[in-house]
Enzyme design. Structure first.
Site, mmCIF file in Angstrom:
data_model
loop_
_atom_site.group_PDB
_atom_site.id
_atom_site.type_symbol
_atom_site.label_atom_id
_atom_site.label_comp_id
_atom_site.label_asym_id
_atom_site.label_seq_id
_atom_site.Cartn_x
_atom_site.Cartn_y
_atom_site.Cartn_z
ATOM 1 N N GLY A 222 55.665 76.124 30.040
ATOM 2 C CA GLY A 222 56.730 75.209 30.456
ATOM 3 C C GLY A 222 57.919 75.920 31.074
ATOM 4 O O GLY A 222 58.467 75.459 32.086
ATOM 5 N N ALA A 223 58.308 77.058 30.498
ATOM 6 C CA ALA A 223 59.496 77.762 31.015
ATOM 7 C C ALA A 223 59.221 78.298 32.418
ATOM 8 O O ALA A 223 60.061 78.163 33.322
ATOM 9 C CB ALA A 223 59.891 78.886 30.074
ATOM 10 N N ASP B 288 66.773 74.209 33.390
ATOM 11 C CA ASP B 288 66.382 75.581 33.029
ATOM 12 C C ASP B 288 66.363 76.513 34.250
ATOM 13 O O ASP B 288 66.828 77.649 34.183
ATOM 14 C CB ASP B 288 64.987 75.591 32.383
ATOM 15 C CG ASP B 288 65.026 75.188 30.917
ATOM 16 O OD1 ASP B 288 66.098 75.294 30.285
ATOM 17 O OD2 ASP B 288 63.981 74.747 30.397
ATOM 18 N N LYS C 11 59.548 69.064 25.751
ATOM 19 C CA LYS C 11 59.990 68.885 27.144
ATOM 20 C C LYS C 11 59.009 68.046 27.969
ATOM 21 O O LYS C 11 59.420 67.332 28.879
ATOM 22 C CB LYS C 11 60.215 70.250 27.807
ATOM 23 C CG LYS C 11 61.444 70.969 27.244
ATOM 24 C CD LYS C 11 61.689 72.290 27.931
ATOM 25 C CE LYS C 11 62.771 73.055 27.182
ATOM 26 N NZ LYS C 11 63.050 74.372 27.763
ATOM 27 N N TYR D 136 66.157 85.316 23.642
ATOM 28 C CA TYR D 136 67.500 85.834 23.359
ATOM 29 C C TYR D 136 67.667 85.982 21.849
ATOM 30 O O TYR D 136 66.916 85.396 21.065
ATOM 31 C CB TYR D 136 68.593 84.912 23.933
ATOM 32 C CG TYR D 136 68.445 83.482 23.502
ATOM 33 C CD1 TYR D 136 67.736 82.583 24.286
ATOM 34 C CD2 TYR D 136 68.974 83.041 22.291
ATOM 35 C CE1 TYR D 136 67.562 81.277 23.885
ATOM 36 C CE2 TYR D 136 68.810 81.727 21.887
ATOM 37 C CZ TYR D 136 68.106 80.855 22.691
ATOM 38 O OH TYR D 136 67.925 79.562 22.284
ATOM 39 N N THR E 24 46.101 83.582 30.401
ATOM 40 C CA THR E 24 45.053 82.694 30.896
ATOM 41 C C THR E 24 45.223 82.621 32.416
ATOM 42 O O THR E 24 46.069 81.881 32.923
ATOM 43 C CB THR E 24 45.192 81.290 30.268
ATOM 44 O OG1 THR E 24 45.313 81.445 28.853
ATOM 45 C CG2 THR E 24 44.013 80.404 30.598
ATOM 46 N N SER F 150 72.917 75.279 20.817
ATOM 47 C CA SER F 150 73.454 74.263 21.731
ATOM 48 C C SER F 150 74.691 73.537 21.173
ATOM 49 O O SER F 150 75.642 73.300 21.928
ATOM 50 C CB SER F 150 72.362 73.258 22.100
ATOM 51 O OG SER F 150 71.386 73.907 22.880
HETATM 52 P P1 NDP Z 1 54.889 77.807 26.313
HETATM 53 O O1 NDP Z 1 54.290 77.703 24.959
HETATM 54 O O2 NDP Z 1 54.858 76.619 27.225
HETATM 55 O O3 NDP Z 1 54.152 78.992 27.137
HETATM 56 C C1 NDP Z 1 53.919 80.235 26.525
HETATM 57 C C2 NDP Z 1 53.457 81.245 27.565
HETATM 58 O O4 NDP Z 1 53.433 82.548 26.943
HETATM 59 C C3 NDP Z 1 52.041 81.011 28.100
HETATM 60 O O5 NDP Z 1 52.000 81.407 29.451
HETATM 61 C C4 NDP Z 1 51.181 81.942 27.216
HETATM 62 O O6 NDP Z 1 49.980 82.361 27.852
HETATM 63 C C5 NDP Z 1 52.118 83.100 27.083
HETATM 64 N N1 NDP Z 1 51.895 83.950 25.898
HETATM 65 C C6 NDP Z 1 52.052 83.615 24.597
HETATM 66 N N2 NDP Z 1 51.816 84.674 23.799
HETATM 67 C C7 NDP Z 1 51.473 85.703 24.617
HETATM 68 C C8 NDP Z 1 51.099 87.070 24.387
HETATM 69 N N3 NDP Z 1 51.057 87.586 23.159
HETATM 70 N N4 NDP Z 1 50.847 87.855 25.467
HETATM 71 C C9 NDP Z 1 50.908 87.350 26.712
HETATM 72 N N5 NDP Z 1 51.252 86.052 26.998
HETATM 73 C C10 NDP Z 1 51.516 85.247 25.947
HETATM 74 O O7 NDP Z 1 56.373 78.338 26.068
HETATM 75 P P2 NDP Z 1 57.648 78.129 27.043
HETATM 76 O O8 NDP Z 1 57.191 78.402 28.424
HETATM 77 O O9 NDP Z 1 58.314 76.859 26.736
HETATM 78 O O10 NDP Z 1 58.659 79.290 26.544
HETATM 79 C C11 NDP Z 1 58.428 80.655 26.853
HETATM 80 C C12 NDP Z 1 59.619 81.504 26.363
HETATM 81 O O11 NDP Z 1 60.781 81.232 27.109
HETATM 82 C C13 NDP Z 1 59.992 81.282 24.896
HETATM 83 O O12 NDP Z 1 60.201 82.544 24.299
HETATM 84 C C14 NDP Z 1 61.276 80.496 24.969
HETATM 85 O O13 NDP Z 1 62.117 80.775 23.856
HETATM 86 C C15 NDP Z 1 61.897 81.057 26.249
HETATM 87 N N6 NDP Z 1 62.854 80.112 26.880
HETATM 88 C C16 NDP Z 1 64.173 80.504 26.989
HETATM 89 C C17 NDP Z 1 65.107 79.673 27.576
HETATM 90 C C18 NDP Z 1 66.530 80.111 27.696
HETATM 91 O O14 NDP Z 1 67.402 79.273 27.981
HETATM 92 N N7 NDP Z 1 66.819 81.390 27.537
HETATM 93 C C19 NDP Z 1 64.729 78.329 28.101
HETATM 94 C C20 NDP Z 1 63.321 78.029 27.964
HETATM 95 C C21 NDP Z 1 62.430 78.894 27.354
HETATM 96 P P3 NDP Z 1 48.646 81.416 27.841
HETATM 97 O O15 NDP Z 1 48.828 80.425 28.962
HETATM 98 O O16 NDP Z 1 47.540 82.361 28.076
HETATM 99 O O17 NDP Z 1 48.611 80.766 26.476
#
Ligand code: NDP
Length: 271
Positions: free
Chosen positions: A130-131, A102, A66, A217, A153, A17
């Site tokens: 969250g994403a 986002d 966030k 990324y 989940t 950023s």
């Molecule tokens: P969170 O921790 O809020 O959510 C993670 C999610 O991933 C949950 O749904 C979780 O499932 C799932 N998950 C984790 N591990 C696994 C696995 N091995 N197999 C299947 N599902 C899995 O993270 P965020 O939502 O904040 O971020 C998600 C991704 O998005 C990150 O990689 C982040 O870097 C990227 N991102 C990129 C942005 C950009 O500008 N390019 C902006 C925002 C995020 P469960 O609910 O079952 O735990």
């Protein structure tokens, strides 16, 4: 005196950023300083308040703060209220405005940069964290045929679909509920790529001409993108364009000037 901005997260050292906002500022001749601030996991509020009291004009918020930022602000844009997460704060006198850029960052990258219209497309969104929550509103607003949310989940995906059911056609559940459907766009909004893992996807989910988009990324061909390529997805994209687009929207909120994103994305890709 330049105006001060910052990104706050934990970890934060590798954040792109500061470089993105410095490039926007040079391009638009805005006199700003943009720093990266590490907040202790239990110290988000104190770091933001101190930055504000020391003249800070706004902050970006990244993992894992966030939702804390959503609770910290005293005013919200509609899209932040719907997402229940804040990635951009603007200090304006006593008003502390929380926004979420986002979702618009993702849709702008897909629709404009990748020239992939979303209208009438079938979209599979992987993840319910969250994403995923942040991008659902803008995705549904782009009038796709349907959005299916699949999550490890299952109950979280079903719950998310219920929250957004009044916005448009959306359903959610576990990976086994995807069935034999095919999708024009599959978005990986899980954090599985961080651990080099692949969500448990069934085969044959990509329709002809499909785009596979990993929000991750800087990791090259992630397990998800490798799976998509092997399964015949026509196009692959990572989340770098989304990162730059969400930053541009934050810059616009703060400065009232919209920077050009294409040259910044190109520079980051070369680096
Ligand atoms: P969170 O921790 O809020 O959510 C993670 C999610 O991933 C949950 O749904 C979780 O499932 C799932 N998950 C984790 N591990 C696994 C696995 N091995 N197999 C299947 N599902 C899995 O993270 P965020 O939502 O904040 O971020 C998600 C991704 O998005 C990150 O990689 C982040 O870097 C990227 N991102 C990129 C942005 C950009 O500008 N390019 C902006 C925002 C995020 P469960 O609910 O079952 O735990």
């Amino acid at each position: 005196m330049p105006d001060r901005y910052a990104v706050i997260g934990n970890p934060i050292a590798h954040s792109k950023s500061p470089a993105i906002h410095a490039a926007f500022a040079r391009q638009t001749q805005q006199d700003i300083i943009y720093e990266a601030l590490l907040a202790p996991l239990d110290g988000f509020d104190a770091v933001v308040t101190s930055f504000h009291l020391n003249g800070g004009r706004g902050v970006n918020v990244t993992v894992p703060f966030k939702e804390q930022a959503f609770r910290y602000v005293n005013d919200l844009t509609e899209r932040a209220r719907v997402a229940q997460a804040v990635n951009t704060i603007k200090f304006d006198g006593d008003r502390v405005l929380g926004d979420n850029t986002d979702g618009v960052g993702l849709t702008r990258d897909i629709v404009h940069n990748l020239a992939f219209p979303l209208e009438r497309r079938r979209i599979l969104l992987l993840g319910a964290g969250g994403a995923a929550r942040g991008v659902l509103g803008p995705l549904i607003a782009a009038r796709p045929a349907e959005v299916v949310i699949a999550n490890r989940t299952a109950a979280r995906a079903a719950q998310l679909a219920r929250v957004f059911s009044s916005h448009g056609p959306v359903r959610g559940g576990g990976y086994e509920e995807i069935g034999y459907a095919r999708f024009d766009l599959v978005i990986n909004a899980t954090s599985a790529s961080l651990d080099n893992a692949l969500p448990p996807l069934p085969p044959d989910i990509f329709a002809p001409g499909a785009l596979a988009y990993d929000m991750m990324y800087g990791k090259g061909l992630t397990p998800f993108l490798a799976f998509a390529e092997a399964q015949g997805a026509a196009r692959l994209a990572d989340g770098l364009g989304m990162l730059v687009e969400q930053a541009a929207e934050a810059f616009f909120l703060w400065r009232g000037v919209r920077p050009q994103t294409a040259p910044v994305i190109e520079t980051l890709r070369k680096a």
